[in-house]
Design an enzyme around this catalytic site. Sequence first.
Site, mmCIF file in Angstrom:
data_model
loop_
_atom_site.group_PDB
_atom_site.id
_atom_site.type_symbol
_atom_site.label_atom_id
_atom_site.label_comp_id
_atom_site.label_asym_id
_atom_site.label_seq_id
_atom_site.Cartn_x
_atom_site.Cartn_y
_atom_site.Cartn_z
ATOM 1 C CD1 TRP A 55 -2.721 1.550 0.526
ATOM 2 C CD2 TRP A 55 -2.112 1.738 2.683
ATOM 3 N NE1 TRP A 55 -3.503 2.513 1.109
ATOM 4 C CE2 TRP A 55 -3.150 2.658 2.436
ATOM 5 C CE3 TRP A 55 -1.583 1.665 3.962
ATOM 6 C CZ2 TRP A 55 -3.663 3.498 3.409
ATOM 7 C CZ3 TRP A 55 -2.087 2.505 4.944
ATOM 8 C CH2 TRP A 55 -3.115 3.413 4.668
ATOM 9 C CG ASP A 69 -1.961 -2.661 7.439
ATOM 10 O OD1 ASP A 69 -2.989 -2.608 8.129
ATOM 11 O OD2 ASP A 69 -1.697 -1.819 6.548
ATOM 12 C CE LYS A 120 -9.999 -0.340 3.280
ATOM 13 N NZ LYS A 120 -9.718 0.515 2.183
HETATM 14 C C1 LMR Z 1 -6.946 1.705 -0.739
HETATM 15 O O1 LMR Z 1 -5.858 1.143 -0.773
HETATM 16 O O2 LMR Z 1 -7.596 2.000 -1.757
HETATM 17 C C2 LMR Z 1 -7.572 2.034 0.579
HETATM 18 O O3 LMR Z 1 -6.850 1.463 1.616
HETATM 19 C C3 LMR Z 1 -7.824 3.491 0.784
HETATM 20 C C4 LMR Z 1 -6.571 4.258 1.060
HETATM 21 O O4 LMR Z 1 -6.530 4.922 2.103
HETATM 22 O O5 LMR Z 1 -5.621 4.231 0.262
#
Ligand code: LMR
Length: 424
Positions: A153, A234, A270
């Site tokens: 992420w 996470d 989520k």
């Molecule tokens: C995503 O990866 O789309 C979500 O976790 C929202 C974000 O905060 O990036």
Amino acid sequence: MSAADRSSTIASHLSTPATVFAHVPMSPPDPILNLAAKFAKDQSPDKVNLGVGAYRDENGRPWVLPAVRQADEQLLNDPSVNHEYLPIKGLATFNAAAAQLMFGDSAALKEGRIVSHQTLSGTGANHLGAKFIERFYQFPTESKTIYVCDPTWPNHFAIMGEAGLTVQKYPYYDSKTLSLDIDGLLRGVNEAPNGSVFLLHACAHNPSGVDPTPEQWRQIADAFRAKHHFAFFDSAYQGFVSGDPDHDALAVRLFESSGIPMLVCQSFAKNAGLYGERAGALHVITANTHEAAAVSSQLDRITRSEFSMPPAYGVRLVERILTQPALRAEWDANIKTMSGRIIEMRESLFDLLTNKYKTPGSWEHIVSQKGMFSFLGINPEQCQRMEDEGHIYLVKTGRISMAGLNPGNIDHVAKWIDRVVRNA
Ligand code: LMR
């Protein structure tokens, strides 16, 4: 200088803003959140938003979970609810229920060794966890490195960097096979200095949708134990893989029962659809209750200087859902609805690409990937064309949020994937 000149000079000084920020450069837009703004501006009736990881129903609309609606109603009608401050560590009954959801029947929980603090959703948990380890973990090197999977992420880089950690990648995803690079991953784990900190996605890997199998998790846990590494989990999608939160906690519980030092960042954005309410928790496993009390006091100290006390609304809903059997049963059903719809969309997209459009290449990975996201395996130029010509918004890594697909738009999306793959 005449009096009139003097007063006009003073007036122009007064109206000229000080230029102390003239050197501030424009920060680049967020690669995920910026898509929503572009999508909103697009006037095309065919537009599709596959960017942010937020669940949408079969009509493409946000879904308020029925369990949340019921909990909300209770809250509104509960005269004992007020708007006093929560404690620094948050709502104790929420923290306990959240820990129970994550760790189940674990020894650490029974022995009171898990420190649980409410956080500003998963981002806040990552932030608090990162700040805490930066200050107190005995890193093997001066650089205070956290190893994150490649890819991860994007916000992990910002959060860890802001907390003063050095971020280094370890191999995770093999872009040739579109699957887990387990050998590379284990090599990364084995080559890092003993006692290193590794960030792991507990389930439903974001962005790739590629999770280790239970057997691979065992291999990873063995390697962590041998290397005395620290696991920074996470967990933002518990329940989204299988529809069963217990099943999706497999990796966390395996590491806990293996005695691996760890913490877990937990989000209810989520799985409870509480995106804007910022309901989450950080759980740190300690060796005994004495250590737990000290760790908790330091987490309090960090939180106090940042926002003092967390918000109450979202966690009051989650606490009710997790502790009342009828609401919990409703929530379990709601999670199955969400994960089930996503699995249907995976099957449907696979079918369209393979059988209807006969798009070159194998699309098997769309059905084998797990959770909210799929890594399509298309390049940034192809993604850009999907956006410019197809009005389909997705992250330039080729990640799509499966929840953005529905029976009304999936054919349009499949057609455009086919076009960009064929370069037609
Ligand atoms: C995503 O990866 O789309 C979500 O976790 C929202 C974000 O905060 O990036």
